[in-house]
Enzyme design. Structure first.
Site, PDB file in Angstrom:
ATOM      1  CB  ILE A 158      25.122  -2.921  46.246  1.00 22.69           C
ATOM      2  CG1 ILE A 158      25.176  -4.334  46.899  1.00 22.69           C
ATOM      3  CG2 ILE A 158      24.184  -2.865  45.078  1.00 22.69           C
ATOM      4  CD1 ILE A 158      26.008  -5.313  46.343  1.00 22.69           C
ATOM      5  N   GLY A 243      33.486  -4.687  33.304  1.00 25.38           N
ATOM      6  CA  GLY A 243      33.581  -3.803  34.274  1.00 25.38           C
ATOM      7  C   GLY A 243      34.957  -3.488  34.474  1.00 25.38           C
ATOM      8  NE  ARG A 269      52.594  28.982  45.846  1.00 24.45           N
ATOM      9  CZ  ARG A 269      52.004  29.595  46.725  1.00 24.45           C
ATOM     10  NH1 ARG A 269      51.134  30.412  46.883  1.00 24.45           N
ATOM     11  NH2 ARG A 269      52.939  29.511  47.857  1.00 24.45           N
ATOM     12  CD  GLU A 364      33.072  -2.790  38.307  1.00 19.21           C
ATOM     13  OE1 GLU A 364      33.245  -3.441  37.368  1.00 19.21           O
ATOM     14  OE2 GLU A 364      32.308  -2.100  38.527  1.00 19.21           O
ATOM     15  N   GLY A 365      37.310  -6.158  41.857  1.00 19.08           N
ATOM     16  CA  GLY A 365      38.247  -7.095  41.809  1.00 19.08           C
ATOM     17  C   GLY A 365      39.588  -6.073  42.318  1.00 19.08           C
ATOM     18  CB  THR A 366      41.545  -6.293  45.530  1.00 20.04           C
ATOM     19  OG1 THR A 366      41.804  -7.574  45.373  1.00 20.04           O
ATOM     20  CG2 THR A 366      40.536  -6.030  46.577  1.00 20.04           C
ATOM     21  CB  SER A 367      45.599  -4.027  42.848  1.00 18.80           C
ATOM     22  OG  SER A 367      45.043  -2.844  42.733  1.00 18.80           O
TER      23      SER A 367
END
Ligand code: CAA
Length: 383
Positions: A158, A243, A269, A364-367
Protein backbone atom coordinates in the site's frame (compact mmCIF):
# COMPACT_ATOMS: atom_id res chain seq x y z
CA UNK A 1 -8.90 12.46 -33.87
CA UNK A 2 -6.17 13.36 -31.38
CA UNK A 3 -5.17 17.02 -31.48
CA UNK A 4 -2.93 18.46 -28.85
CA UNK A 5 -3.03 22.14 -28.07
CA UNK A 6 -1.40 23.17 -24.84
CA UNK A 7 -3.12 26.27 -23.47
CA UNK A 8 -1.50 29.08 -21.50
CA UNK A 9 -2.84 27.38 -18.35
CA UNK A 10 -1.10 24.11 -19.30
CA UNK A 11 2.18 25.96 -19.91
CA UNK A 12 1.83 27.78 -16.60
CA UNK A 13 1.20 24.52 -14.71
CA UNK A 14 4.17 22.86 -16.37
CA UNK A 15 6.43 25.78 -15.47
CA UNK A 16 5.13 25.92 -11.88
CA UNK A 17 5.76 22.19 -11.46
CA UNK A 18 9.22 22.48 -13.05
CA UNK A 19 10.22 25.36 -10.76
CA UNK A 20 8.81 23.60 -7.72
CA UNK A 21 10.65 20.37 -8.55
CA UNK A 22 13.94 22.22 -9.06
CA UNK A 23 13.70 24.47 -6.00
CA UNK A 24 11.86 22.34 -3.44
CA UNK A 25 12.20 18.68 -4.44
CA UNK A 26 15.68 18.34 -5.97
CA UNK A 27 17.76 19.62 -3.02
CA UNK A 28 16.74 16.73 -0.73
CA UNK A 29 16.08 13.96 -3.29
CA UNK A 30 19.38 12.06 -2.99
CA UNK A 31 19.40 12.25 0.81
CA UNK A 32 15.75 11.17 1.13
CA UNK A 33 16.44 8.25 -1.20
CA UNK A 34 19.36 7.14 1.00
CA UNK A 35 17.53 7.52 4.30
CA UNK A 36 14.07 6.51 3.05
CA UNK A 37 12.55 9.64 4.58
CA UNK A 38 8.99 10.55 3.56
CA UNK A 39 8.77 14.05 1.98
CA UNK A 40 6.27 15.53 4.48
CA UNK A 41 7.19 19.19 3.86
CA UNK A 42 7.15 18.75 0.09
CA UNK A 43 3.74 17.07 0.14
CA UNK A 44 2.40 19.93 2.28
CA UNK A 45 3.69 22.46 -0.27
CA UNK A 46 2.19 20.43 -3.12
CA UNK A 47 -1.14 20.77 -1.36
CA UNK A 48 -0.71 24.55 -1.19
CA UNK A 49 0.06 24.62 -4.92
CA UNK A 50 -3.09 22.62 -5.69
CA UNK A 51 -1.18 19.52 -6.87
CA UNK A 52 -2.87 17.04 -4.51
CA UNK A 53 -6.39 17.42 -5.90
CA UNK A 54 -5.65 18.63 -9.40
CA UNK A 55 -8.73 17.26 -11.16
CA UNK A 56 -11.15 17.70 -8.24
CA UNK A 57 -13.74 20.44 -8.63
CA UNK A 58 -13.06 23.69 -6.70
CA UNK A 59 -16.44 23.03 -5.04
CA UNK A 60 -14.66 20.29 -3.07
CA UNK A 61 -11.34 22.05 -2.56
CA UNK A 62 -9.60 20.88 -5.75
CA UNK A 63 -7.93 22.78 -8.59
CA UNK A 64 -10.57 21.90 -11.21
CA UNK A 65 -7.98 21.15 -13.89
CA UNK A 66 -7.96 18.55 -16.66
CA UNK A 67 -6.02 15.29 -16.89
CA UNK A 68 -3.53 16.85 -19.30
CA UNK A 69 -2.58 19.42 -16.65
CA UNK A 70 -2.17 16.57 -14.19
CA UNK A 71 0.22 14.59 -16.41
CA UNK A 72 2.26 17.71 -17.20
CA UNK A 73 2.80 18.31 -13.48
CA UNK A 74 3.44 14.61 -12.77
CA UNK A 75 6.06 14.47 -15.53
CA UNK A 76 7.99 17.47 -14.20
CA UNK A 77 7.92 16.35 -10.56
CA UNK A 78 8.81 12.73 -11.36
CA UNK A 79 11.68 13.89 -13.59
CA UNK A 80 13.28 15.07 -10.36
CA UNK A 81 11.92 12.60 -7.82
CA UNK A 82 9.56 9.73 -8.63
CA UNK A 83 8.95 9.10 -4.91
CA UNK A 84 7.23 12.46 -4.67
CA UNK A 85 5.44 11.67 -7.94
CA UNK A 86 3.82 8.50 -6.62
CA UNK A 87 2.50 10.16 -3.46
CA UNK A 88 0.83 12.72 -5.69
CA UNK A 89 -0.41 10.16 -8.21
CA UNK A 90 -2.08 7.85 -5.69
CA UNK A 91 -3.81 10.75 -3.94
CA UNK A 92 -5.08 12.29 -7.18
CA UNK A 93 -5.97 9.26 -9.29
CA UNK A 94 -6.81 6.47 -6.92
CA UNK A 95 -8.26 8.27 -3.92
CA UNK A 96 -9.69 11.68 -4.92
CA UNK A 97 -11.08 10.42 -8.22
CA UNK A 98 -13.06 7.57 -6.63
CA UNK A 99 -14.41 9.86 -3.92
CA UNK A 100 -15.43 12.61 -6.31
CA UNK A 101 -17.10 10.12 -8.67
CA UNK A 102 -18.86 7.88 -6.15
CA UNK A 103 -19.18 9.66 -2.78
CA UNK A 104 -22.31 11.38 -1.48
CA UNK A 105 -22.06 15.12 -0.85
CA UNK A 106 -21.74 14.49 2.89
CA UNK A 107 -18.88 12.05 2.26
CA UNK A 108 -17.20 14.52 -0.10
CA UNK A 109 -17.35 17.23 2.53
CA UNK A 110 -15.91 14.97 5.20
CA UNK A 111 -13.35 12.92 3.25
CA UNK A 112 -12.64 14.45 -0.16
CA UNK A 113 -12.14 18.10 0.80
CA UNK A 114 -9.14 17.55 3.14
CA UNK A 115 -7.57 15.19 0.56
CA UNK A 116 -8.08 17.58 -2.36
CA UNK A 117 -6.60 20.54 -0.49
CA UNK A 118 -3.64 18.41 0.58
CA UNK A 119 -4.36 18.88 4.28
CA UNK A 120 -4.05 15.07 4.46
CA UNK A 121 -3.30 12.41 1.86
CA UNK A 122 -4.83 9.06 1.07
CA UNK A 123 -4.10 5.44 0.17
CA UNK A 124 -5.82 2.84 -2.01
CA UNK A 125 -6.04 -0.70 -0.65
CA UNK A 126 -6.82 -3.36 -3.25
CA UNK A 127 -3.78 -5.67 -3.33
CA UNK A 128 -3.43 -8.50 -0.85
CA UNK A 129 -0.79 -11.17 -0.17
CA UNK A 130 -2.71 -13.54 -2.47
CA UNK A 131 -4.53 -11.03 -4.69
CA UNK A 132 -2.14 -8.89 -6.73
CA UNK A 133 -2.69 -9.17 -10.48
CA UNK A 134 -5.64 -11.48 -9.79
CA UNK A 135 -7.48 -8.70 -8.00
CA UNK A 136 -10.94 -10.30 -7.99
CA UNK A 137 -9.69 -12.85 -5.41
CA UNK A 138 -10.14 -10.62 -2.37
CA UNK A 139 -9.65 -12.45 0.93
CA UNK A 140 -10.41 -9.47 3.12
CA UNK A 141 -13.97 -9.98 4.31
CA UNK A 142 -16.59 -7.55 5.54
CA UNK A 143 -19.42 -9.04 7.57
CA UNK A 144 -22.59 -7.30 8.57
CA UNK A 145 -22.57 -5.72 12.06
CA UNK A 146 -24.91 -3.36 13.89
CA UNK A 147 -25.11 -0.21 11.71
CA UNK A 148 -22.11 -1.12 9.63
CA UNK A 149 -19.54 -3.72 8.65
CA UNK A 150 -16.77 -5.61 10.42
CA UNK A 151 -13.63 -6.08 8.32
CA UNK A 152 -10.89 -8.69 8.71
CA UNK A 153 -7.93 -9.35 6.41
CA UNK A 154 -4.59 -8.06 5.15
CA UNK A 155 -3.73 -5.54 2.45
CA UNK A 156 -0.32 -5.48 0.77
CA UNK A 157 1.96 -3.05 -1.07
CA UNK A 158 0.00 0.00 0.00
CA UNK A 159 1.57 3.23 -1.26
CA UNK A 160 1.28 6.02 1.36
CA UNK A 161 0.40 3.17 3.73
CA UNK A 162 2.06 4.48 6.90
CA UNK A 163 1.55 8.21 6.30
CA UNK A 164 -1.99 8.47 4.88
CA UNK A 165 -4.99 9.57 6.92
CA UNK A 166 -7.78 8.21 4.71
CA UNK A 167 -7.84 4.78 3.07
CA UNK A 168 -10.12 3.31 0.41
CA UNK A 169 -10.29 -0.38 1.25
CA UNK A 170 -11.80 -3.12 -0.94
CA UNK A 171 -13.35 -6.10 0.86
CA UNK A 172 -15.56 -9.04 0.00
CA UNK A 173 -19.12 -8.54 1.29
CA UNK A 174 -20.63 -11.46 -0.64
CA UNK A 175 -18.26 -14.19 -1.81
CA UNK A 176 -20.88 -15.92 -3.98
CA UNK A 177 -21.07 -12.86 -6.21
CA UNK A 178 -17.27 -12.91 -6.82
CA UNK A 179 -16.08 -9.47 -7.95
CA UNK A 180 -19.64 -8.15 -7.87
CA UNK A 181 -19.63 -8.90 -4.14
CA UNK A 182 -16.70 -6.58 -3.40
CA UNK A 183 -17.39 -3.30 -1.62
CA UNK A 184 -15.26 -0.16 -1.13
CA UNK A 185 -14.96 1.28 2.39
CA UNK A 186 -13.60 4.66 3.51
CA UNK A 187 -11.48 4.07 6.60
CA UNK A 188 -9.61 6.69 8.62
CA UNK A 189 -6.25 5.56 9.97
CA UNK A 190 -7.19 5.88 13.65
CA UNK A 191 -9.97 3.26 13.38
CA UNK A 192 -9.46 0.54 16.04
CA UNK A 193 -8.05 -2.67 14.53
CA UNK A 194 -6.69 -0.89 11.43
CA UNK A 195 -2.95 -1.40 11.66
CA UNK A 196 -0.44 -0.25 9.02
CA UNK A 197 2.72 -2.36 9.29
CA UNK A 198 6.36 -1.43 8.93
CA UNK A 199 7.54 0.49 5.88
CA UNK A 200 8.98 -1.85 3.21
CA UNK A 201 12.72 -1.56 2.43
CA UNK A 202 12.43 -1.06 -1.35
CA UNK A 203 14.81 -1.04 -4.32
CA UNK A 204 13.48 2.31 -5.54
CA UNK A 205 11.00 5.10 -4.79
CA UNK A 206 12.54 4.79 -1.37
CA UNK A 207 11.32 8.04 0.08
CA UNK A 208 7.69 7.09 -0.55
CA UNK A 209 6.24 4.67 1.96
CA UNK A 210 4.79 1.26 1.18
CA UNK A 211 3.48 -1.21 3.74
CA UNK A 212 1.04 -3.99 4.55
CA UNK A 213 -2.06 -3.24 6.57
CA UNK A 214 -3.72 -5.61 9.00
CA UNK A 215 -7.46 -5.34 9.63
CA UNK A 216 -8.73 -7.03 12.77
CA UNK A 217 -12.42 -6.61 13.55
CA UNK A 218 -12.41 -3.12 12.05
CA UNK A 219 -15.88 -1.61 12.44
CA UNK A 220 -16.87 0.66 9.53
CA UNK A 221 -20.24 2.45 9.77
CA UNK A 222 -22.65 2.37 6.83
CA UNK A 223 -21.98 6.01 5.98
CA UNK A 224 -18.38 5.04 5.15
CA UNK A 225 -19.34 2.71 2.30
CA UNK A 226 -18.26 4.32 -0.98
CA UNK A 227 -20.81 3.86 -3.76
CA UNK A 228 -23.10 0.90 -3.41
CA UNK A 229 -22.50 -2.39 -1.64
CA UNK A 230 -21.01 -4.69 -4.32
CA UNK A 231 -19.70 -1.81 -6.44
CA UNK A 232 -16.15 -1.87 -5.03
CA UNK A 233 -14.44 -3.78 -7.83
CA UNK A 234 -15.92 -1.48 -10.46
CA UNK A 235 -14.71 1.54 -8.46
CA UNK A 236 -11.25 -0.03 -8.16
CA UNK A 237 -10.95 -0.87 -11.87
CA UNK A 238 -12.18 2.55 -13.00
CA UNK A 239 -9.83 4.27 -10.54
CA UNK A 240 -6.95 2.19 -11.89
CA UNK A 241 -7.73 3.20 -15.47
CA UNK A 242 -6.98 6.80 -14.46
CA UNK A 243 -4.20 5.68 -12.10
CA UNK A 244 -2.41 4.09 -15.04
CA UNK A 245 -2.27 7.48 -16.75
CA UNK A 246 -0.72 8.91 -13.59
CA UNK A 247 1.91 6.15 -13.39
CA UNK A 248 2.56 6.47 -17.12
CA UNK A 249 3.29 10.17 -16.50
CA UNK A 250 5.53 9.25 -13.59
CA UNK A 251 7.45 6.82 -15.85
CA UNK A 252 7.66 9.48 -18.56
CA UNK A 253 9.11 11.87 -15.99
CA UNK A 254 11.75 9.32 -14.94
CA UNK A 255 12.71 8.75 -18.59
CA UNK A 256 12.92 12.50 -19.23
CA UNK A 257 15.03 13.05 -16.10
CA UNK A 258 17.43 10.26 -17.05
CA UNK A 259 17.70 11.38 -20.67
CA UNK A 260 18.35 15.02 -19.76
CA UNK A 261 21.00 14.04 -17.21
CA UNK A 262 22.77 11.93 -19.86
CA UNK A 263 22.56 14.70 -22.47
CA UNK A 264 24.11 17.30 -20.16
CA UNK A 265 26.79 14.87 -18.96
CA UNK A 266 27.75 14.00 -22.52
CA UNK A 267 28.66 17.64 -23.18
CA UNK A 268 30.74 17.88 -19.99
CA UNK A 269 32.66 14.62 -19.95
CA UNK A 270 35.72 14.49 -22.22
CA UNK A 271 37.29 11.39 -23.75
CA UNK A 272 39.66 10.97 -26.69
CA UNK A 273 40.33 14.72 -26.53
CA UNK A 274 36.72 15.94 -26.92
CA UNK A 275 33.32 15.90 -25.22
CA UNK A 276 31.81 12.42 -25.48
CA UNK A 277 28.77 14.07 -27.14
CA UNK A 278 31.00 14.37 -30.23
CA UNK A 279 31.43 10.59 -30.42
CA UNK A 280 28.99 8.79 -32.69
CA UNK A 281 28.54 5.93 -30.22
CA UNK A 282 27.18 8.42 -27.67
CA UNK A 283 25.19 10.39 -30.25
CA UNK A 284 23.35 7.20 -31.20
CA UNK A 285 22.40 6.59 -27.58
CA UNK A 286 21.24 10.17 -27.08
CA UNK A 287 19.17 10.08 -30.27
CA UNK A 288 17.55 6.77 -29.31
CA UNK A 289 16.76 7.99 -25.81
CA UNK A 290 15.24 11.27 -27.03
CA UNK A 291 13.09 9.43 -29.57
CA UNK A 292 11.74 6.94 -27.05
CA UNK A 293 10.97 9.67 -24.52
CA UNK A 294 9.08 11.63 -27.18
CA UNK A 295 7.09 8.55 -28.25
CA UNK A 296 6.14 7.82 -24.63
CA UNK A 297 5.19 11.46 -24.11
CA UNK A 298 2.72 11.39 -26.99
CA UNK A 299 1.11 8.20 -25.70
CA UNK A 300 0.77 9.65 -22.19
CA UNK A 301 -0.63 12.99 -23.36
CA UNK A 302 -3.00 11.18 -25.69
CA UNK A 303 -4.38 9.01 -22.90
CA UNK A 304 -4.94 12.13 -20.75
CA UNK A 305 -6.55 13.90 -23.69
CA UNK A 306 -8.93 10.96 -24.24
CA UNK A 307 -9.94 11.09 -20.58
CA UNK A 308 -10.54 14.83 -20.90
CA UNK A 309 -12.70 14.24 -24.00
CA UNK A 310 -14.77 11.65 -22.06
CA UNK A 311 -13.78 8.99 -24.59
CA UNK A 312 -13.11 5.37 -23.58
CA UNK A 313 -9.50 5.63 -22.39
CA UNK A 314 -9.02 2.12 -20.91
CA UNK A 315 -6.81 0.92 -23.79
CA UNK A 316 -4.93 4.23 -24.18
CA UNK A 317 -4.15 4.36 -20.46
CA UNK A 318 -2.84 0.79 -20.48
CA UNK A 319 -0.81 1.42 -23.66
CA UNK A 320 0.65 4.62 -22.22
CA UNK A 321 1.67 2.85 -19.02
CA UNK A 322 3.09 -0.13 -20.90
CA UNK A 323 5.22 2.00 -23.21
CA UNK A 324 6.24 4.71 -20.73
CA UNK A 325 7.33 2.23 -18.04
CA UNK A 326 9.39 0.22 -20.56
CA UNK A 327 10.91 3.48 -21.78
CA UNK A 328 11.75 4.59 -18.23
CA UNK A 329 13.70 1.38 -17.59
CA UNK A 330 15.54 1.36 -20.93
CA UNK A 331 16.37 5.08 -20.91
CA UNK A 332 17.58 4.93 -17.29
CA UNK A 333 19.84 1.99 -18.22
CA UNK A 334 21.30 3.89 -21.17
CA UNK A 335 21.77 6.99 -19.04
CA UNK A 336 23.96 4.91 -16.72
CA UNK A 337 25.92 3.65 -19.72
CA UNK A 338 26.56 7.21 -20.93
CA UNK A 339 27.80 8.12 -17.43
CA UNK A 340 30.10 5.06 -17.31
CA UNK A 341 31.41 4.33 -13.79
CA UNK A 342 29.95 7.59 -12.48
CA UNK A 343 26.50 6.33 -13.40
CA UNK A 344 26.92 3.39 -11.06
CA UNK A 345 27.44 5.38 -7.87
CA UNK A 346 24.94 7.12 -5.67
CA UNK A 347 26.42 10.60 -5.88
CA UNK A 348 25.10 10.85 -9.43
CA UNK A 349 21.40 10.92 -10.19
CA UNK A 350 21.07 8.23 -12.79
CA UNK A 351 21.31 5.03 -10.76
CA UNK A 352 18.26 6.23 -8.77
CA UNK A 353 16.33 6.72 -12.01
CA UNK A 354 16.87 3.04 -12.85
CA UNK A 355 15.84 1.85 -9.37
CA UNK A 356 12.77 4.11 -9.45
CA UNK A 357 11.84 3.13 -13.00
CA UNK A 358 11.43 -0.60 -12.31
CA UNK A 359 8.35 -0.25 -10.11
CA UNK A 360 6.42 1.46 -12.91
CA UNK A 361 6.39 -1.91 -14.71
CA UNK A 362 4.85 -3.51 -11.63
CA UNK A 363 2.39 -1.35 -9.69
CA UNK A 364 -1.10 -0.29 -10.75
CA UNK A 365 -1.12 -3.34 -12.99
CA UNK A 366 2.04 -5.10 -14.17
CA UNK A 367 3.11 -4.85 -17.82
CA UNK A 368 1.70 -8.34 -18.28
CA UNK A 369 -1.71 -7.12 -17.01
CA UNK A 370 -1.51 -4.09 -19.33
CA UNK A 371 -1.09 -6.49 -22.28
CA UNK A 372 -4.23 -8.32 -21.17
CA UNK A 373 -6.19 -5.08 -20.79
CA UNK A 374 -5.06 -3.84 -24.23
CA UNK A 375 -5.81 -7.14 -25.97
CA UNK A 376 -9.28 -7.38 -24.41
CA UNK A 377 -10.13 -3.84 -25.51
CA UNK A 378 -8.85 -4.56 -29.05
CA UNK A 379 -11.02 -7.67 -29.26
CA UNK A 380 -14.05 -5.71 -28.03
CA UNK A 381 -13.45 -3.18 -30.83
CA UNK A 382 -13.88 -5.86 -33.51
CA UNK A 383 -16.61 -7.90 -31.79
N1 CAA B 1 -12.02 -0.92 -16.42
C1 CAA B 1 -13.30 -1.09 -15.99
N2 CAA B 1 -13.78 -2.31 -15.67
C2 CAA B 1 -12.96 -3.36 -15.78
C3 CAA B 1 -11.63 -3.23 -16.19
C4 CAA B 1 -11.17 -1.95 -16.53
N3 CAA B 1 -9.91 -1.74 -16.92
N4 CAA B 1 -11.05 -4.46 -16.19
C5 CAA B 1 -11.98 -5.32 -15.78
N5 CAA B 1 -13.13 -4.66 -15.54
C6 CAA B 1 -14.40 -5.22 -15.09
C7 CAA B 1 -15.01 -6.17 -16.10
O1 CAA B 1 -15.83 -5.48 -17.01
C8 CAA B 1 -15.81 -7.09 -15.22
O2 CAA B 1 -17.00 -6.48 -14.81
P1 CAA B 1 -18.46 -7.19 -14.99
O3 CAA B 1 -18.27 -8.66 -14.79
O4 CAA B 1 -19.29 -6.55 -13.95
O5 CAA B 1 -18.85 -6.86 -16.37
C9 CAA B 1 -14.95 -7.18 -13.95
O6 CAA B 1 -14.13 -6.03 -13.94
C10 CAA B 1 -14.10 -8.42 -13.87
O7 CAA B 1 -13.33 -8.47 -15.05
P2 CAA B 1 -12.87 -9.86 -15.66
O8 CAA B 1 -14.00 -10.82 -15.68
O9 CAA B 1 -12.20 -9.53 -16.95
O10 CAA B 1 -11.84 -10.34 -14.53
P3 CAA B 1 -10.45 -11.05 -14.67
O11 CAA B 1 -10.15 -11.60 -13.34
O12 CAA B 1 -10.40 -11.96 -15.85
O13 CAA B 1 -9.44 -9.82 -15.01
C11 CAA B 1 -8.10 -7.94 -14.35
C12 CAA B 1 -9.42 -8.68 -14.22
C13 CAA B 1 -8.17 -7.03 -15.57
C14 CAA B 1 -6.91 -8.87 -14.48
C15 CAA B 1 -8.00 -7.15 -13.05
O14 CAA B 1 -7.99 -8.02 -11.94
C16 CAA B 1 -6.79 -6.24 -12.97
O15 CAA B 1 -6.79 -5.15 -13.52
N6 CAA B 1 -5.73 -6.69 -12.24
C17 CAA B 1 -4.62 -5.82 -11.91
C18 CAA B 1 -4.88 -5.17 -10.61
C19 CAA B 1 -4.03 -3.98 -10.37
O16 CAA B 1 -3.83 -3.14 -11.24
N7 CAA B 1 -3.57 -3.84 -9.12
C20 CAA B 1 -2.83 -2.71 -8.71
C21 CAA B 1 -3.26 -2.34 -7.30
S1 CAA B 1 -2.97 -0.70 -6.79
C22 CAA B 1 -1.31 -0.59 -6.53
O17 CAA B 1 -0.55 -0.92 -7.37
C23 CAA B 1 -0.81 -0.17 -5.21
C24 CAA B 1 -0.60 1.27 -5.02
O18 CAA B 1 -0.81 1.73 -3.92
C25 CAA B 1 -0.10 2.13 -6.13
Amino acid sequence: MFTLQLTDTHEMIRQTARDFARDEVAPTAIERDKSGTFPHDIVKKMGELGFMGMMVSPEWGGSGLDALSYVLAMEEISAVDASVGVVMSVNNSLVCWGLETYATDAQKERWLRPLATGEVHGAFCLSEPEAGSDATQQHTVAERGDGGWILNGTKNWITNGTTASTYLVMAQTNRELRHRGITCFIIPKDTPGFEPGLKEDKLGIRSSDTCSIGLTNVFVPDDQVLGEVGQGFKIAMESLNGGRIGIAAQALGIAKGAYEAALVYSTQRKAFGKPIADLQAIQMKIAEMATSVEAARWMVYRAAWMKDQHLNYIKSAAQAKLLASKTAVSVALEAIQVHGGYGYVREYLVERFLRDAKITEIYEGTSEIQHIVIARELLKEIA
